[in-house]
Design a protein around this motif. Structure first.
Motif, PDB file in Angstrom:
ATOM      1  N   TYR A 174       8.304  15.898  11.838  1.00  0.00           N
ATOM      2  CA  TYR A 174       8.395  15.239  10.543  1.00  0.00           C
ATOM      3  C   TYR A 174       7.334  14.171  10.324  1.00  0.00           C
ATOM      4  O   TYR A 174       7.256  13.581   9.255  1.00  0.00           O
ATOM      5  N   GLY A 175       6.529  13.909  11.362  1.00  0.00           N
ATOM      6  CA  GLY A 175       5.402  13.016  11.168  1.00  0.00           C
ATOM      7  C   GLY A 175       5.763  11.566  11.010  1.00  0.00           C
ATOM      8  O   GLY A 175       5.035  10.817  10.387  1.00  0.00           O
ATOM      9  N   HIS A 176       6.915  11.125  11.563  1.00  0.00           N
ATOM     10  CA  HIS A 176       7.218   9.703  11.490  1.00  0.00           C
ATOM     11  C   HIS A 176       7.466   9.087  12.856  1.00  0.00           C
ATOM     12  O   HIS A 176       7.188   7.934  13.058  1.00  0.00           O
ATOM     13  N   GLY A 177       7.981   9.874  13.785  1.00  0.00           N
ATOM     14  CA  GLY A 177       8.199   9.347  15.123  1.00  0.00           C
ATOM     15  C   GLY A 177       9.239   8.248  15.163  1.00  0.00           C
ATOM     16  O   GLY A 177       9.338   7.512  16.113  1.00  0.00           O
ATOM     17  N   LEU A 255      -0.961  11.728  14.278  1.00  0.00           N
ATOM     18  CA  LEU A 255      -0.534  11.130  13.019  1.00  0.00           C
ATOM     19  C   LEU A 255      -1.619  10.252  12.426  1.00  0.00           C
ATOM     20  O   LEU A 255      -1.880  10.289  11.221  1.00  0.00           O
ATOM     21  N   VAL A 256      -2.269   9.448  13.270  1.00  0.00           N
ATOM     22  CA  VAL A 256      -3.348   8.578  12.788  1.00  0.00           C
ATOM     23  C   VAL A 256      -4.478   9.420  12.214  1.00  0.00           C
ATOM     24  O   VAL A 256      -5.042   9.101  11.165  1.00  0.00           O
ATOM     25  N   GLY A 257      -4.805  10.524  12.904  1.00  0.00           N
ATOM     26  CA  GLY A 257      -5.862  11.399  12.407  1.00  0.00           C
ATOM     27  C   GLY A 257      -5.512  12.021  11.071  1.00  0.00           C
ATOM     28  O   GLY A 257      -6.349  12.081  10.161  1.00  0.00           O
ATOM     29  N   ARG A 258      -4.254  12.483  10.933  1.00  0.00           N
ATOM     30  CA  ARG A 258      -3.838  13.088   9.660  1.00  0.00           C
ATOM     31  C   ARG A 258      -3.842  12.067   8.529  1.00  0.00           C
ATOM     32  O   ARG A 258      -4.243  12.365   7.402  1.00  0.00           O
ATOM     33  N   GLU A 259      -3.381  10.856   8.829  1.00  0.00           N
ATOM     34  CA  GLU A 259      -3.368   9.817   7.803  1.00  0.00           C
ATOM     35  C   GLU A 259      -4.788   9.488   7.353  1.00  0.00           C
ATOM     36  O   GLU A 259      -5.045   9.251   6.171  1.00  0.00           O
ATOM     37  N   ASN A 260      -5.726   9.478   8.298  1.00  0.00           N
ATOM     38  CA  ASN A 260      -7.117   9.203   7.943  1.00  0.00           C
ATOM     39  C   ASN A 260      -7.672  10.291   7.030  1.00  0.00           C
ATOM     40  O   ASN A 260      -8.358   9.999   6.041  1.00  0.00           O
ATOM     41  N   LEU A 261      -7.364  11.561   7.344  1.00  0.00           N
ATOM     42  CA  LEU A 261      -7.826  12.661   6.496  1.00  0.00           C
ATOM     43  C   LEU A 261      -7.205  12.579   5.106  1.00  0.00           C
ATOM     44  O   LEU A 261      -7.863  12.828   4.099  1.00  0.00           O
ATOM     45  N   SER A 283     -15.409   3.017   4.843  1.00  0.00           N
ATOM     46  CA  SER A 283     -15.849   2.470   6.126  1.00  0.00           C
ATOM     47  C   SER A 283     -14.762   1.610   6.753  1.00  0.00           C
ATOM     48  O   SER A 283     -14.535   1.652   7.963  1.00  0.00           O
ATOM     49  N   VAL A 284     -14.054   0.820   5.899  1.00  0.00           N
ATOM     50  CA  VAL A 284     -12.976  -0.023   6.424  1.00  0.00           C
ATOM     51  C   VAL A 284     -11.848   0.844   6.965  1.00  0.00           C
ATOM     52  O   VAL A 284     -11.313   0.600   8.046  1.00  0.00           O
ATOM     53  N   SER A 285     -11.471   1.890   6.206  1.00  0.00           N
ATOM     54  CA  SER A 285     -10.393   2.771   6.643  1.00  0.00           C
ATOM     55  C   SER A 285     -10.764   3.482   7.941  1.00  0.00           C
ATOM     56  O   SER A 285      -9.939   3.642   8.834  1.00  0.00           O
ATOM     57  N   THR A 286     -12.023   3.926   8.056  1.00  0.00           N
ATOM     58  CA  THR A 286     -12.473   4.602   9.272  1.00  0.00           C
ATOM     59  C   THR A 286     -12.419   3.655  10.462  1.00  0.00           C
ATOM     60  O   THR A 286     -11.989   4.025  11.552  1.00  0.00           O
ATOM     61  N   ARG A 287     -12.868   2.387  10.230  1.00  0.00           N
ATOM     62  CA  ARG A 287     -12.810   1.405  11.317  1.00  0.00           C
ATOM     63  C   ARG A 287     -11.374   1.143  11.733  1.00  0.00           C
ATOM     64  O   ARG A 287     -11.068   0.983  12.914  1.00  0.00           O
ATOM     65  N   THR A 288     -10.456   1.083  10.751  1.00  0.00           N
ATOM     66  CA  THR A 288      -9.047   0.871  11.069  1.00  0.00           C
ATOM     67  C   THR A 288      -8.503   2.019  11.906  1.00  0.00           C
ATOM     68  O   THR A 288      -7.773   1.815  12.878  1.00  0.00           O
ATOM     69  N   THR A 289      -8.853   3.247  11.517  1.00  0.00           N
ATOM     70  CA  THR A 289      -8.409   4.416  12.271  1.00  0.00           C
ATOM     71  C   THR A 289      -8.937   4.363  13.699  1.00  0.00           C
ATOM     72  O   THR A 289      -8.189   4.597  14.659  1.00  0.00           O
ATOM     73  N   GLN A 290     -10.216   4.042  13.850  1.00  0.00           N
ATOM     74  CA  GLN A 290     -10.794   3.988  15.193  1.00  0.00           C
ATOM     75  C   GLN A 290     -10.159   2.883  16.024  1.00  0.00           C
ATOM     76  O   GLN A 290      -9.907   3.058  17.219  1.00  0.00           O
ATOM     77  N   SER A 326      -9.459  13.578  23.736  1.00  0.00           N
ATOM     78  CA  SER A 326     -10.147  14.563  22.893  1.00  0.00           C
ATOM     79  C   SER A 326      -9.772  14.432  21.423  1.00  0.00           C
ATOM     80  O   SER A 326     -10.444  14.999  20.563  1.00  0.00           O
ATOM     81  N   LYS A 327      -8.708  13.692  21.122  1.00  0.00           N
ATOM     82  CA  LYS A 327      -8.259  13.558  19.735  1.00  0.00           C
ATOM     83  C   LYS A 327      -8.884  12.375  19.009  1.00  0.00           C
ATOM     84  O   LYS A 327      -8.561  12.135  17.850  1.00  0.00           O
ATOM     85  N   GLN A 328      -9.757  11.634  19.688  1.00  0.00           N
ATOM     86  CA  GLN A 328     -10.424  10.522  19.019  1.00  0.00           C
ATOM     87  C   GLN A 328     -11.322  11.064  17.912  1.00  0.00           C
ATOM     88  O   GLN A 328     -12.116  11.970  18.136  1.00  0.00           O
ATOM     89  N   GLN A 329     -11.183  10.475  16.714  1.00  0.00           N
ATOM     90  CA  GLN A 329     -11.962  10.934  15.574  1.00  0.00           C
ATOM     91  C   GLN A 329     -13.226  10.106  15.449  1.00  0.00           C
ATOM     92  O   GLN A 329     -13.287   8.948  15.858  1.00  0.00           O
ATOM     93  N   HIS A 330     -14.220  10.714  14.832  1.00  0.00           N
ATOM     94  CA  HIS A 330     -15.518  10.070  14.672  1.00  0.00           C
ATOM     95  C   HIS A 330     -15.937  10.171  13.220  1.00  0.00           C
ATOM     96  O   HIS A 330     -15.645  11.149  12.540  1.00  0.00           O
ATOM     97  N   PRO A 331     -16.623   9.148  12.684  1.00  0.00           N
ATOM     98  CA  PRO A 331     -17.094   9.226  11.301  1.00  0.00           C
ATOM     99  C   PRO A 331     -18.059  10.382  11.131  1.00  0.00           C
ATOM    100  O   PRO A 331     -18.788  10.737  12.050  1.00  0.00           O
ATOM    101  N   THR A 332     -18.074  10.975   9.951  1.00  0.00           N
ATOM    102  CA  THR A 332     -18.914  12.148   9.702  1.00  0.00           C
ATOM    103  C   THR A 332     -19.997  11.851   8.675  1.00  0.00           C
ATOM    104  O   THR A 332     -20.491  12.746   8.020  1.00  0.00           O
ATOM    105  N   SER A 333     -20.343  10.584   8.522  1.00  0.00           N
ATOM    106  CA  SER A 333     -21.385  10.228   7.562  1.00  0.00           C
ATOM    107  C   SER A 333     -22.723  10.784   8.010  1.00  0.00           C
ATOM    108  O   SER A 333     -23.121  10.666   9.162  1.00  0.00           O
ATOM    109  N   HIS A 334     -23.449  11.371   7.080  1.00  0.00           N
ATOM    110  CA  HIS A 334     -24.742  11.969   7.419  1.00  0.00           C
ATOM    111  C   HIS A 334     -25.814  10.894   7.608  1.00  0.00           C
ATOM    112  O   HIS A 334     -26.916  11.181   8.057  1.00  0.00           O
TER     113      HIS A 334
END
Length: 738
Positions: A174-177, A255-261, A283-290, A326-334
């Motif tokens: 259910y994605g709440h834990g 969950l953190v990854g899904r929320e970021n997406l 950028s702020v949201s990405t930093r918060t996720t990381q 392996s689940k750590q997300q990375h920014p995808t800015s070009h």
């Protein structure tokens, strides 16, 4: 009995009390010796009866249970018993439990704690919403009953492990834990349950409730809270406890990854919207996720280190740790590809270090508990495959993933009978295929062929009797995408035909092509372009429609399917291709208005049609493009946000104007005004912003449509100043200006 009681909570039956009666009958006949636990089980059963209120009050539960108490406490010899009251009660004449019940029950092997653990384990795996909180509520009730003298034994480590596992599984489903607010309800419920007992114990529970309300939601927080309570009760967490905690961290990483997406998707829909200016930037949201993920990783590392110190770490511990890394997300800015690559390499390096740490410990200690297995290798191979295709170094990562696969094969063959603990499976091979498919995005044709080579190897192994490496739809789709990215649609369709042939021969549904397989093949033709590609894309669409009309729901075309076909038509250069694309759009509008809301056109579809007009030789194409833009603006103003124009929409209209250089003076002047209006509207928009491509395209409008060289140079200078003001000047803008 547990099944029946939990069924009353999950089902929509009208006669819940009848079900309780059935459960009671079973209880009375088979388990009456173990009456005290069964009484609590019935308390839990009655609390499961759905009502208008989420949880019934303590007094209401008492009224529900009280008619059954005389029967529940009737012993096997016909004597009547009542529950033992708290030692702090003023009623000294309370009857005691007779010696012919509990002792006899436990002597026969009917330990109530074992029954409790079975119930907790069932609740954890019951797939019911809020099962974790119900499991915790039951655990706390049994503890309260133990303190009041009902039970000689209190819940053990296994009991707590079951509840921690319930929170972990709740997070997956259910994605709440487990939210802190709901947890507060549980504690208040237990507080009410103990309300009729001593005030001292009630005060203790009040303290726990306050602590729970301060918890941050998530499976990890709830697991740590339960472990802390377990230790306060004098219980020592074991390897299962800590491994489950690591699994909770892994679920929270998801969950953190899904929320970021989801946040990224919302920002795309609300870019520069004044109503959402207060929301954090990308950028702020990405930093918060990381930051959040870094904290979870640090917590996982500390847990693993503690397990190593206690010498209870095992293969599952290290495998879970590799999965977390392996689940750590990375920014995808070009704009920061090098930085992205460094961060991606760092996460993989950490996963590799954990893997080699396990390998070295296994070699040094000869401890079979930490022997790397198939899951260990798959976790590390998956770490390479999960990194986004937009981050450079994809080919190198794919090669390293394949090296690990070869290492698995060698370890497996070292043993004459086969070392089954490291035997490669379908996940191993499919992950390497996926890694090469992502590498093909960079135009590496060899990567697509390498993915095909591994696929053929899987087919040969499966046909040779290796059931565990049978390719599935995911494997085939990855190879199709690999050929699509390298502009080889013929090879992509060959894979699709192979899937259809294998499904027809075997009837294996795991090999049956679905919407994704067909759409990926159509997308391959759309990327290539040309008359033949458009024809093949349209034929595949008709095949999907025919199969769907015959009852095959797995190949129903979706918006992405139609978008790919429209794109293929736009790149075909065929006469009236743009008109056919708009006809498909109109048909989708009609179908969606008749009830098929999943086929309602979106912004991407409109952009594809406008781009088809921009590429066409249709006279007045910029007028058609402008009309579609106006339709989108009008519909979005009326509330249809699915087709609200974005930057690509405006750029496509400007491109249509720039390509309208044929015709007389009046035609070119009208095209210029359409391009200028789109350019101005984009700069005035509240929900999208210009890009570097916007300025490149409008400079082409000036070059192709303005007659006066002096006026053209003046306007070009103004446009360049505006571009510099928005900090969007790049090589393409400067080249077009020259």
């Amino acid at each position: 009995i547990s099944l029946i009681l939990n069924y009353t909570h999950s089902s929509k039956m009208k006669h819940h009390r009848s079900v309780i009666t059935v459960a009671f009958s079973l209880l009375f006949v088979h388990y009456r010796d173990n009456y005290s636990f069964n009484c609590d089980l019935f308390c839990h059963g009655f609390s499961s009866i759905p009502s208008r209120k989420p949880l019934a009050s303590s007094k209401r539960r008492t009224r529900q249970i009280s008619p059954l108490l005389p029967i529940l406490f009737e012993g096997g010899d016909g004597h009547y018993f009542e529950p033992v009251t708290s030692s702090k009660t003023n009623d000294k004449s309370s009857p005691k439990i007779q010696p012919n019940s509990r002792q006899k029950s436990i002597s026969r092997g009917r330990d109530p704690i074992i029954s409790l653990n079975m119930n907790l384990d069932y609740l954890a795996k019951s797939n019911q919403k809020d099962a974790a909180f119900r499991a915790e509520e039951l655990l706390l009730r049994i503890e309260a009953l133990h303190e009041d003298g009902y039970y000689e034994k209190s819940p053990d480590v296994c009991s707590y492990n079951c509840v921690i596992n319930a929170f972990c599984l709740d997070s997956s489903r259910y994605g709440h834990g487990g939210s802190g607010r709901r947890g507060g309800v549980v504690m208040s419920t237990v507080r009410g349950y103990k309300n009729n007992n001593s005030k001292d114990k009630e005060g203790t529970l009040e303290e726990d409730a306050t602590t729970n309300e301060e918890l941050i939601g998530g499976a990890t927080s709830n697991a740590e809270r339960l472990i802390q309570r377990m230790m306060q009760k004098g219980l020592t967490p074991n390897d299962i406890t800590y491994n489950t905690l690591l699994r909770c961290i892994s679920k929270d990483m998801d969950l953190v990854g899904r929320e970021n997406l989801n946040n990224q998707s919302k920002r795309r829909d609300n870019r520069s919207n004044p109503k959402t200016e207060s929301k954090p930037s990308a950028s702020v949201s990405t930093r918060t996720t990381q930051t959040h993920q870094n904290l979870l990783v640090q917590k996982a590392e500390s847990i693993l280190s503690k397990m190593e110190d206690l010498q209870i770490a095992n293969t599952i511990s290290y495998n879970t740790m590799i999965s977390i890394l392996s689940k750590q997300q990375h920014p995808t800015s070009h704009n920061s590809n090098n930085n992205n690559k460094n961060q991606a390499e760092e996460s993989v390096r950490q996963a590799e270090a954990c893997f080699h740490r396990m390998l070295s410990l296994s070699t040094a200690t000869s401890d079979e508990r930490i022997q790397p297995d198939t899951c260990s290798f798959n976790s590390l191979i998956g770490a390479y495959a999960k990194i986004g295709a937009s981050i450079p170094g994809a080919k190198e990562r794919a090669i390293r993933a394949e090296d690990l696969l070869r290492q698995m094969e060698n370890l497996y063959r070292e043993n004459p009978e086969g070392n089954k603990s490291v035997k490669p499976d379908v996940v191993s091979y499919s992950s390497v295929v996926s890694a090469y498919a992502k590498a093909s995005r960079w135009g590496e044709e060899g990567c697509a062929l390498k993915a095909l080579e591994i696929l053929k190897m899987m087919e040969e192994l499966y046909e040779g009797g290796e059931e565990g490496v049978k390719p599935n739809k995911r494997t085939y789709t990855a190879v199709i995408n690999a050929f699509a990215r390298t502009g080889q649609p013929e090879n992509a369709e060959m894979i699709l035909s192979n899937m259809k042939r294998r499904y027809e021969l075997s009837g294996d549904v795991s090999l049956k092509p679905d919407t994704i397989c067909f759409t990926s093949t159509i997308d391959a033709y759309a990327k290539k372009g040309g008359e033949e590609a458009a024809e093949r894309a349209e034929n595949l669409l008709h095949e999907m429609e025919n199969l769907y009309n015959m009852g095959d729901k797995d190949v129903k075309p979706n918006t992405r399917t139609y978008s790919a076909v429209i794109t293929a038509m736009g790149k075909s250069g065929l006469p009236r291709a743009a008109e056919k694309a708009e006809q498909i759009l109109d048909e989708m509008e009609y179908i969606s208005s008749c009830g098929s809301k999943d086929l309602a056109p979106n912004t991407i579809l409109y952009n594809a049609v406008i781009d088809a007009y921009a590429r066409s030789t249709t006279i007045g194409k910029c007028n058609r493009a402008e009309l579609l833009l106006e339709r989108m603006i009008e519909e979005s103003n009326n509330g249809n946000m699915a087709i609200r124009p974005d930057t690509i929409t405006f750029n496509s209209v400007i491109n249509a104007a720039a390509r309208s250089s044929f015709g007389d003076y009046d035609v070119r002047k009208e095209a210029y005004m359409i391009g200028l209006n789109a350019f101005k509207s984009l700069h005035r928009s509240d929900y999208c912003q210009p890009s570097s491509i916007t300025y490149v395209l409008f400079l082409r409008v000036l070059e192709n449509l303005m007659e006066s060289e002096e006026s053209r140079d003046y306007m070009a200078g103004k446009v360049f100043e505006l571009c510099r003001k928005h900090n969007l000047v790049n090589d393409a803008v400067v080249s077009q200006l020259k």
